[in-house]
Design an enzyme around this catalytic site. Structure first.
Site, PDB file in Angstrom:
ATOM      1  N   HIS A  40       0.846  -1.206   0.000  1.00 35.49           N
ATOM      2  CA  HIS A  40       0.000   0.000   0.000  1.00 35.49           C
ATOM      3  C   HIS A  40       0.883   1.259   0.000  1.00 35.49           C
ATOM      4  O   HIS A  40       0.617   2.222  -0.715  1.00 35.49           O
ATOM      5  CB  HIS A  40      -0.866   0.057   1.260  1.00 35.49           C
ATOM      6  CG  HIS A  40      -1.888  -1.026   1.367  1.00 35.49           C
ATOM      7  ND1 HIS A  40      -1.866  -1.970   2.355  1.00 35.49           N
ATOM      8  CD2 HIS A  40      -2.989  -1.293   0.611  1.00 35.49           C
ATOM      9  CE1 HIS A  40      -2.895  -2.778   2.229  1.00 35.49           C
ATOM     10  NE2 HIS A  40      -3.593  -2.400   1.169  1.00 35.49           N
TER      11      HIS A  40
ATOM     12  N   ASP B 174      -4.082  -7.573  -7.344  1.00 34.42           N
ATOM     13  CA  ASP B 174      -5.491  -7.823  -7.684  1.00 34.42           C
ATOM     14  C   ASP B 174      -5.659  -7.447  -9.153  1.00 34.42           C
ATOM     15  O   ASP B 174      -6.308  -6.460  -9.481  1.00 34.42           O
ATOM     16  CB  ASP B 174      -6.403  -6.996  -6.778  1.00 34.42           C
ATOM     17  CG  ASP B 174      -6.277  -7.402  -5.325  1.00 34.42           C
ATOM     18  OD1 ASP B 174      -6.682  -8.515  -4.990  1.00 34.42           O
ATOM     19  OD2 ASP B 174      -5.751  -6.616  -4.520  1.00 34.42           O
TER      20      ASP B 174
HETATM   21  O1  PAF Z   1      -8.134  -3.825  -3.179  1.00 35.94           O
HETATM   22  C1  PAF Z   1      -8.787  -3.463  -2.175  1.00 35.94           C
HETATM   23  O2  PAF Z   1      -8.239  -3.281  -1.095  1.00 35.94           O
HETATM   24  C2  PAF Z   1     -10.286  -3.270  -2.302  1.00 35.94           C
HETATM   25  O3  PAF Z   1     -10.842  -4.197  -3.159  1.00 35.94           O
HETATM   26  C3  PAF Z   1     -10.685  -1.834  -2.695  1.00 35.94           C
HETATM   27  C4  PAF Z   1     -10.186  -1.487  -4.089  1.00 35.94           C
HETATM   28  C5  PAF Z   1     -10.116  -0.849  -1.692  1.00 35.94           C
HETATM   29  C6  PAF Z   1     -12.204  -1.691  -2.709  1.00 35.94           C
HETATM   30  O4  PAF Z   1     -12.748  -1.966  -1.454  1.00 35.94           O
END
Ligand code: PAF
Length: 297
Positions: A52, A167
């Protein structure tokens, strides 16, 4: 000149604030948008890790203000146990972001503030992108993701939004969502952050003990093996090798190993020239669902 000074004061004043409502957020963002400041959004569900933080760092380098949303979105979970066990550490997350920069706003809304009274997902049609792998194994998941991302985009009106390739299917779906909804937001794909041993970083890794963290390396090892054998083996052989590695590791329950072309994300057993492929994997380890993927050629 005075407007520019006011904007700087505003940025400084709200630096590293945690906001819980769209109204508070709009009060800060609207004047910045008017002043043509570039807003970056990093949507997250919290339990932040280096993956992140790499998205946030990228946003900080490209935008005047970065909004990090932290919201565990109930409509994208098709398993209530998974939702209940999803790690939540707002204080730790804000402290981590604080260390990174002052030019960050944390947006941590309640479900009611972001959704209103009906916390439900809209229905979307993303064609083949949403039908396989995560789409097949987590029914309704992408409707929930697309719904909340739409709502976050409405609230933040970002110029750029940052999504990790871990993802990958989600990333492709968000790119399509932005096209369908004709939004001006630029979607910035970011590479998967891995531990030095290769494990894809994930908030869910927190739920693994030391032994399981070692065992979890199997996902990236299997993907790497598929990548190395891409030229010498056909897809069925690559798939069989992956499945047999998981058969030899009874601590895992393999959900799927698929190879799909990166355009359609339809799993295939046939290698065609001039197409780009990725391998995708989902497996359960000690009650924790792990996913990973890798570009093969
Ligand atoms: O990837 C994630 O953490 C979630 O799917 C997101 C994009 C924040 C949506 O809730």
């Amino acid at each position: 000149m005075q407007i520019a000074v006011n904007i700087l004061i505003l940025l400084d004043f709200y630096a590293m604030t945690t906001l819980h409502t769209q109204e508070e957020l709009q009060a800060i963002i609207s004047p910045l948008k008017l002043a043509k400041k570039r807003i970056g959004l990093v949507p997250t569900m919290g339990a932040l890790h280096q993956g992140h933080l790499s998205l946030v760092t990228r946003s900080l380098s490209e935008c005047d203000l970065t909004v990090v949303s932290i919201f565990v979105n109930p409509t994208q979970f098709n398993n209530t146990d998974d939702l209940a066990k999803y790690p939540r550490h707002l204080d730790r997350d804000t402290a981590l972001l604080n260390q990174l920069s002052d030019d960050i706003i944390v947006f941590a809304p309640t479900a009611e503030n972001i959704y209103g009274t009906e916390v439900t997902a809209q229905k979307f049609d993303f064609g083949s992108l949403g039908q396989h792998m995560e789409g097949q194994h987590r029914p309704g998941h992408f409707d929930g993701v697309a719904t909340v991302v739409s709502l976050l985009f409405d609230a933040v009106t970002p110029d750029r939004a940052y999504f990790g390739e871990k993802d990958y299917q989600q990333l492709r779906i968000i790119e399509t969502l932005v096209k369908i909804q004709q939004r001006p937001t630029v979607i910035v794909p970011c590479p998967i952050a891995r531990s030095h041993q290769g494990l894809a970083l994930s908030s869910r890794n927190e739920r693994l003990d030391q032994k399981q963290l070692q065992q979890a390396l199997l996902l990236s090892q299997v993907l790497k093996q598929a990548h190395q054998s891409f030229d010498s083996k056909n897809f069925q052989d690559l798939k069989n090798t992956a499945i047999s590695a998981f058969n030899d590791a009874p601590e895992f329950e393999l959900e799927y190993f698929e190879i799909a072309d990166v355009e359609s994300l339809v799993p295939t057993s046939t290698k065609e020239p001039n197409k780009k492929y990725r391998a995708f994997i989902a497996a359960h380890l000690g009650g924790v669902r792990l996913i990973d993927n890798l570009e093969l050629n």
